[in-house]
Design a protein around this motif. Sequence first.
Motif, PDB file in Angstrom:
ATOM      1  N   VAL A 351       0.575  -1.724  -0.127  1.00 31.06           N
ATOM      2  CA  VAL A 351       0.140   0.456   0.170  1.00 31.06           C
ATOM      3  C   VAL A 351       0.799   1.559  -0.061  1.00 31.06           C
ATOM      4  O   VAL A 351       0.290   2.067   0.758  1.00 31.06           O
ATOM      5  CB  VAL A 351      -1.337  -0.263   1.265  1.00 31.06           C
ATOM      6  N   SER A 352       2.204   1.101  -0.383  1.00 27.14           N
ATOM      7  CA  SER A 352       2.814   2.105  -0.575  1.00 27.14           C
ATOM      8  C   SER A 352       2.667   3.190  -1.762  1.00 27.14           C
ATOM      9  O   SER A 352       3.343   4.285  -1.060  1.00 27.14           O
ATOM     10  CB  SER A 352       4.753   1.902  -0.081  1.00 27.14           C
ATOM     11  N   GLU A 353       2.158   2.975  -2.445  1.00 35.01           N
ATOM     12  CA  GLU A 353       1.754   3.652  -3.685  1.00 35.01           C
ATOM     13  C   GLU A 353       0.618   3.746  -4.025  1.00 35.01           C
ATOM     14  O   GLU A 353       0.226   3.714  -5.580  1.00 35.01           O
ATOM     15  CB  GLU A 353       2.658   2.666  -4.818  1.00 35.01           C
ATOM     16  N   GLY A 354      -0.401   4.375  -2.748  1.00 35.52           N
ATOM     17  CA  GLY A 354      -1.502   4.752  -2.829  1.00 35.52           C
ATOM     18  C   GLY A 354      -2.311   4.040  -3.677  1.00 35.52           C
ATOM     19  O   GLY A 354      -3.409   3.959  -4.322  1.00 35.52           O
ATOM     20  N   VAL A 355      -2.411   2.628  -2.745  1.00 32.43           N
ATOM     21  CA  VAL A 355      -3.716   1.811  -3.310  1.00 32.43           C
ATOM     22  C   VAL A 355      -5.155   2.048  -2.560  1.00 32.43           C
ATOM     23  O   VAL A 355      -6.256   2.059  -3.101  1.00 32.43           O
ATOM     24  CB  VAL A 355      -3.783   0.526  -2.867  1.00 32.43           C
ATOM     25  N   PHE A 356      -5.301   3.012  -1.151  1.00 28.50           N
ATOM     26  CA  PHE A 356      -6.066   3.046  -0.056  1.00 28.50           C
ATOM     27  C   PHE A 356      -7.077   4.045  -1.107  1.00 28.50           C
ATOM     28  O   PHE A 356      -5.855   5.212  -1.910  1.00 28.50           O
ATOM     29  CB  PHE A 356      -5.926   4.134   1.379  1.00 28.50           C
ATOM     30  N   GLY A 357      -8.440   4.035  -1.434  1.00 28.23           N
ATOM     31  CA  GLY A 357      -8.904   4.798  -2.317  1.00 28.23           C
ATOM     32  C   GLY A 357      -8.721   4.160  -4.151  1.00 28.23           C
ATOM     33  O   GLY A 357     -10.148   5.324  -4.100  1.00 28.23           O
ATOM     34  N   ALA A 358      -7.783   3.683  -4.591  1.00 23.47           N
ATOM     35  CA  ALA A 358      -8.087   3.886  -5.721  1.00 23.47           C
ATOM     36  C   ALA A 358      -8.606   2.451  -6.264  1.00 23.47           C
ATOM     37  O   ALA A 358      -8.890   1.822  -5.175  1.00 23.47           O
ATOM     38  CB  ALA A 358      -6.074   3.038  -6.065  1.00 23.47           C
ATOM     39  N   ASP A 359      -8.728   2.909  -7.798  1.00 23.75           N
ATOM     40  CA  ASP A 359      -9.681   1.412  -8.095  1.00 23.75           C
ATOM     41  C   ASP A 359      -8.846   0.502  -8.405  1.00 23.75           C
ATOM     42  O   ASP A 359      -9.589  -1.078  -8.847  1.00 23.75           O
ATOM     43  CB  ASP A 359     -10.669   2.254  -9.405  1.00 23.75           C
ATOM     44  N   GLU A 360      -8.063   0.147  -9.188  1.00 22.64           N
ATOM     45  CA  GLU A 360      -6.863  -0.544  -8.986  1.00 22.64           C
ATOM     46  C   GLU A 360      -5.861  -1.193  -7.972  1.00 22.64           C
ATOM     47  O   GLU A 360      -6.219  -0.610  -6.754  1.00 22.64           O
ATOM     48  CB  GLU A 360      -6.165  -0.816 -10.471  1.00 22.64           C
ATOM     49  N   ASN A 361      -5.674  -2.002  -8.116  1.00 21.97           N
ATOM     50  CA  ASN A 361      -4.880  -2.963  -6.782  1.00 21.97           C
ATOM     51  C   ASN A 361      -4.092  -4.263  -7.511  1.00 21.97           C
ATOM     52  O   ASN A 361      -4.706  -4.378  -8.295  1.00 21.97           O
ATOM     53  CB  ASN A 361      -5.999  -3.562  -6.044  1.00 21.97           C
ATOM     54  N   THR A 362      -2.750  -4.039  -6.284  1.00 19.83           N
ATOM     55  CA  THR A 362      -1.902  -5.323  -7.469  1.00 19.83           C
ATOM     56  C   THR A 362      -2.094  -6.238  -5.482  1.00 19.83           C
ATOM     57  O   THR A 362      -1.183  -6.227  -4.807  1.00 19.83           O
ATOM     58  CB  THR A 362      -0.234  -5.102  -8.032  1.00 19.83           C
ATOM     59  N   VAL A 363      -1.969  -7.410  -5.609  1.00 20.21           N
ATOM     60  CA  VAL A 363      -1.821  -8.264  -4.966  1.00 20.21           C
ATOM     61  C   VAL A 363      -0.842  -9.215  -5.647  1.00 20.21           C
ATOM     62  O   VAL A 363      -1.196  -9.715  -6.513  1.00 20.21           O
ATOM     63  CB  VAL A 363      -3.335  -8.896  -4.262  1.00 20.21           C
ATOM     64  N   THR A 364      -0.473 -10.226  -3.912  1.00 19.06           N
ATOM     65  CA  THR A 364      -0.383 -11.527  -4.257  1.00 19.06           C
ATOM     66  C   THR A 364      -0.867 -12.688  -3.338  1.00 19.06           C
ATOM     67  O   THR A 364      -0.963 -12.677  -1.884  1.00 19.06           O
ATOM     68  CB  THR A 364       1.001 -11.714  -3.638  1.00 19.06           C
ATOM     69  N   LEU A 365      -2.002 -13.747  -3.315  1.00 13.61           N
ATOM     70  CA  LEU A 365      -1.946 -14.839  -2.881  1.00 13.61           C
ATOM     71  C   LEU A 365      -1.540 -15.661  -2.205  1.00 13.61           C
ATOM     72  O   LEU A 365      -0.818 -16.162  -2.938  1.00 13.61           O
ATOM     73  CB  LEU A 365      -2.993 -15.246  -3.913  1.00 13.61           C
ATOM     74  N   TRP A 374      -0.715 -11.764  -8.094  1.00 12.75           N
ATOM     75  CA  TRP A 374      -1.407 -11.733  -9.200  1.00 12.75           C
ATOM     76  C   TRP A 374      -1.050  -9.804 -10.399  1.00 12.75           C
ATOM     77  O   TRP A 374      -1.149  -9.197  -9.550  1.00 12.75           O
ATOM     78  CB  TRP A 374      -2.985 -11.590  -8.810  1.00 12.75           C
ATOM     79  N   GLU A 375      -1.463 -10.476 -11.472  1.00 14.23           N
ATOM     80  CA  GLU A 375      -1.158  -8.749 -12.078  1.00 14.23           C
ATOM     81  C   GLU A 375      -2.111  -7.794 -11.791  1.00 14.23           C
ATOM     82  O   GLU A 375      -2.959  -7.836 -10.797  1.00 14.23           O
ATOM     83  CB  GLU A 375      -1.114  -9.019 -13.581  1.00 14.23           C
TER      84      GLU A 375
END
Length: 408
Positions: A351-365, A374-375
Amino acid sequence: MKNKRILLIISGGIAAYKSLELIRLLKKSGASVGCILTKGGEQFITPLSVASLSGQQCYTDLFSLKDETEMGHIQLSRDADLLVVAPASADLLARMAQGRSDDLAATTILATDKPVLVAPAMNVRMWNHAATQDNMIRLEQRGILRVGPDDGEMACGEYGPGRMAEPEDILAAIEKHFAQNKPLAGKSALVTSGPTHEPIDPVRFIGNRSSGKQGHAIAIALADLGADVTLVTGPVALPDPLGIKTVHIETAAEMLAACNASLPADIAVCAAAVADWTPGKPLDQKIKKRGDKSPPDLKLIENPDILATLSKGPNRPSLVIGFAAETENLMDAAKSKLKSKGCDWIVANDVSEGVFGADENTVTLVTSAGAEEWEKAGKQDIAHKLAQRIAAHISQPQHTPRLKSVLS
Ligand code: C5P
C-alpha cells in the motif's frame, strides 16, 4: 429461458427501436416479458407496439389508478426474475444512481429486490462525461450488471462508445446471467470492509485511509457466485451493495461483535483495515488545548484481532482469508501473518503506492502452498478472481468429508 420473467424498462433514446427486437428475441427464447416505457421512450416507440410484441400490457404511468389497483409498481418490481433497462439513457442512469423515484421506471428499479441489467445507450460525449462514468461506477458498485455500450457510428453522426449493445448481445448477457454457475449457492460468507473509527472524544477519532472498495467488491463477487453474504463495514462513502445484508459499525469492538453475530459462516474474508489500537472509552467532552502547550496524554489499548479471533474461535469458518496491507517487506509480513493469525490464505498488497481509495490493486495470494503474484487489475476484477478461487477451493472434495468421517 423458459419460465424466466423479464421486466424490460425502455427509456428515451433512438435505440428504443432495437428494444422491440429484444422483446421478440426474448419471447422466442421462452421468456415472458413485461414492459415499462418511460415518457422519453414513448417519443420513439409506442405502448401499442410494445404490448403487441410482448403480449402483455405496457406500463407507462406511475400514478395510473387502473394499473396501481390491478398490479402496483411494487408488485411489478417483484414479479420479475430480472430487470433489464434497455436502452438505459444517461438520464435514467443518473436517476438510478441518485435513487430517484420520479417516474414508474425509476420507482420500480428503486423498489426491486431483483438483479438489474442495464444496456446504456447515448451519445459518445454523454457516455464519456465524468458524471455518467461516476454514475455507472456507483451503480456497478451496488451490483448493477451492465452490457455494452458498443463502439461505432451513432445516430447523431458521431463515432465512439455509446451505441446500445445489439439485441442478440443483450439476450446473450441475460442468458449468461441465468446460466451462470452459482458454485457458492448454499454457502454463507462473512466479509469485513472499510476502516474502523476509534473515538477519542465526541469530535475526534483514530481512523485510516481504507475506502472499502476492495472489501465491498469481494462481497459483491461472492454474492454473484451464489453465496449468502453478510458485509460488516466501517464508515465508507460507498453504497450498500444490492441484495447483501450490510451491517454498519464504527469501532473494532463493534466489528468483532457483528462478525460473531453473523457466525456460523462457511467463508470469512477480512478485508477491513481494523485499527490496531483504540483509546478505549471515549472522553465525554472535547479535549481542550492546555495552557502549557503539552499534548494530551492519550492512552491506547490494543484492539481485538478479528481475523485471529475468527480463525481460532469455536465457530471457525472452513476458509478464513486475511489481508496484509504493508509498506515494506510484504512477503515476509504476509507469511508470518498466515501463521500468527491462524488463517488459511493471506491476500498481500503493497500500500506504499496509494492503493487506498484507488480503483486498482496489485496483490499476491499467499497460501500454505506458496505465493502467487496477480497482475495489477481493477479491484472488481481482483474480487472476482478471488471469489472464483474461493469457490474452487470450497468445492474440493476435502471440504465435504466431514459427513463421511462421521459416517465411517
Ligand atoms: O495485523 P494486520 O492489521 O496487518 O493484519 C491485517 C489483517 O488482519 C486484515 O485481514 C485485517 O482485516 C485483520 N485485522 C483484524 N483485526 C485487527 C487487525 C487486523 O481482523 N485488530
